[in-house]
Design a protein around this motif. Sequence first.
Motif, PDB file in Angstrom:
ATOM      1  N   ASN A 177     -40.625  85.456  82.151  1.00  0.00           N
ATOM      2  CA  ASN A 177     -39.482  86.341  81.937  1.00  0.00           C
ATOM      3  C   ASN A 177     -38.573  86.399  83.151  1.00  0.00           C
ATOM      4  OD1 ASN A 177     -40.289  86.961  79.366  1.00  0.00           O
ATOM      5  ND2 ASN A 177     -41.666  88.563  80.083  1.00  0.00           N
ATOM      6  N   LEU A 200     -34.891  87.265  82.792  1.00  0.00           N
ATOM      7  CA  LEU A 200     -34.457  88.655  82.667  1.00  0.00           C
ATOM      8  C   LEU A 200     -33.831  89.159  83.963  1.00  0.00           C
ATOM      9  CD1 LEU A 200     -37.271  90.413  80.623  1.00  0.00           C
ATOM     10  CD2 LEU A 200     -34.995  89.797  79.858  1.00  0.00           C
ATOM     11  N   ASP A 201     -34.158  88.533  85.089  1.00  0.00           N
ATOM     12  CA  ASP A 201     -33.571  88.959  86.353  1.00  0.00           C
ATOM     13  C   ASP A 201     -32.062  88.762  86.358  1.00  0.00           C
ATOM     14  OD1 ASP A 201     -36.044  89.668  87.256  1.00  0.00           O
ATOM     15  OD2 ASP A 201     -36.408  87.778  88.290  1.00  0.00           O
ATOM     16  N   PHE A 236     -30.264  87.496  75.201  1.00  0.00           N
ATOM     17  CA  PHE A 236     -31.444  88.294  75.498  1.00  0.00           C
ATOM     18  C   PHE A 236     -31.805  89.137  74.291  1.00  0.00           C
ATOM     19  CE2 PHE A 236     -29.245  87.718  79.529  1.00  0.00           C
ATOM     20  CZ  PHE A 236     -30.254  87.258  80.360  1.00  0.00           C
ATOM     21  N   ALA A 246     -32.728  92.670  73.068  1.00  0.00           N
ATOM     22  CA  ALA A 246     -32.373  93.957  73.645  1.00  0.00           C
ATOM     23  C   ALA A 246     -32.729  95.083  72.694  1.00  0.00           C
ATOM     24  CB  ALA A 246     -30.875  94.000  73.959  1.00  0.00           C
ATOM     25  N   VAL A 252     -26.397  96.980  80.543  1.00  0.00           N
ATOM     26  CA  VAL A 252     -27.846  96.955  80.740  1.00  0.00           C
ATOM     27  C   VAL A 252     -28.253  98.215  81.490  1.00  0.00           C
ATOM     28  CG1 VAL A 252     -29.769  95.712  81.797  1.00  0.00           C
ATOM     29  CG2 VAL A 252     -27.882  94.434  80.770  1.00  0.00           C
ATOM     30  N   LYS A 295     -35.003  97.347  82.080  1.00  0.00           N
ATOM     31  CA  LYS A 295     -35.714  96.160  81.594  1.00  0.00           C
ATOM     32  C   LYS A 295     -37.146  96.525  81.251  1.00  0.00           C
ATOM     33  CE  LYS A 295     -33.927  93.781  85.269  1.00  0.00           C
ATOM     34  NZ  LYS A 295     -33.942  92.755  86.278  1.00  0.00           N
ATOM     35  N   ASP A 296     -37.639  95.902  80.192  1.00  0.00           N
ATOM     36  CA  ASP A 296     -39.051  95.957  79.845  1.00  0.00           C
ATOM     37  C   ASP A 296     -39.623  94.580  80.147  1.00  0.00           C
ATOM     38  OD1 ASP A 296     -38.854  98.575  78.925  1.00  0.00           O
ATOM     39  OD2 ASP A 296     -38.437  97.952  76.866  1.00  0.00           O
ATOM     40  N   ARG A 335     -37.810  92.333  77.034  1.00  0.00           N
ATOM     41  CA  ARG A 335     -36.463  92.615  76.555  1.00  0.00           C
ATOM     42  C   ARG A 335     -35.755  93.528  77.546  1.00  0.00           C
ATOM     43  NH1 ARG A 335     -38.345  96.640  71.759  1.00  0.00           N
ATOM     44  NH2 ARG A 335     -39.068  98.250  73.154  1.00  0.00           N
ATOM     45  N   ILE A 336     -34.484  93.713  77.301  1.00  0.00           N
ATOM     46  CA  ILE A 336     -33.719  94.623  78.146  1.00  0.00           C
ATOM     47  C   ILE A 336     -33.327  95.844  77.324  1.00  0.00           C
ATOM     48  CG2 ILE A 336     -32.870  92.837  79.698  1.00  0.00           C
ATOM     49  CD1 ILE A 336     -30.283  92.798  78.121  1.00  0.00           C
ATOM     50  N   ARG A 337     -33.102  96.950  78.007  1.00  0.00           N
ATOM     51  CA  ARG A 337     -32.617  98.167  77.366  1.00  0.00           C
ATOM     52  C   ARG A 337     -31.119  98.261  77.640  1.00  0.00           C
ATOM     53  NH1 ARG A 337     -37.004  99.986  80.155  1.00  0.00           N
ATOM     54  NH2 ARG A 337     -35.683 101.176  81.557  1.00  0.00           N
TER      55      ARG A 337
END
Length: 156
Positions: free
Chosen positions: A93, A96-97, A124, A126, A141, A144-145, A148-150
């Motif tokens: 992941n 995700l960064d 992504f 989300a 954004v 992040k989990d 996925r991203i929140r």
Amino acid sequence: MTEIITVLFLSYVLIGFEAIVPGGILGILGFLGLFVAAYFAHSEFGGWFAPAFVFLTGGLGALILVFLEFKWLSRSPLGKKLFLDKVLLDENNNHLDKAAVGAVGVALTDLRPEGLVEIESMQFDACIESGHLPRGSKIVVSGKDDFRIRVRLAED
């Protein structure tokens, strides 16, 4: 004798379907069928030798069936759909960064509450913090989990 052979055959069919239908119930029923075949052997021939012979040879046959089934099934067209045939290496992941907290993007699908978003021309998975967002909405954004991203609705 025909009852014994019939029950063994049905047990083998159940054990064979166990490789395709997950859950273990069919395999257990097939294994119990070996006991039923041994019971019929005891009823027909008496003693302990015939039931033990039927149970042990039936069990050996079931083991051979399972071994051959997995050897054949893994190479068959059906097996290629059922089993994983690739190993993905170096996939994690880290991408995700690139979706840093505060980054702005757009919703590619409706977020109800999950969907796809695009940030810096990368897609992504989300999840919106609350409510629903239609496709095309600007998002920000918010966290992040693991996978996925929140996101939340971007304020213009």
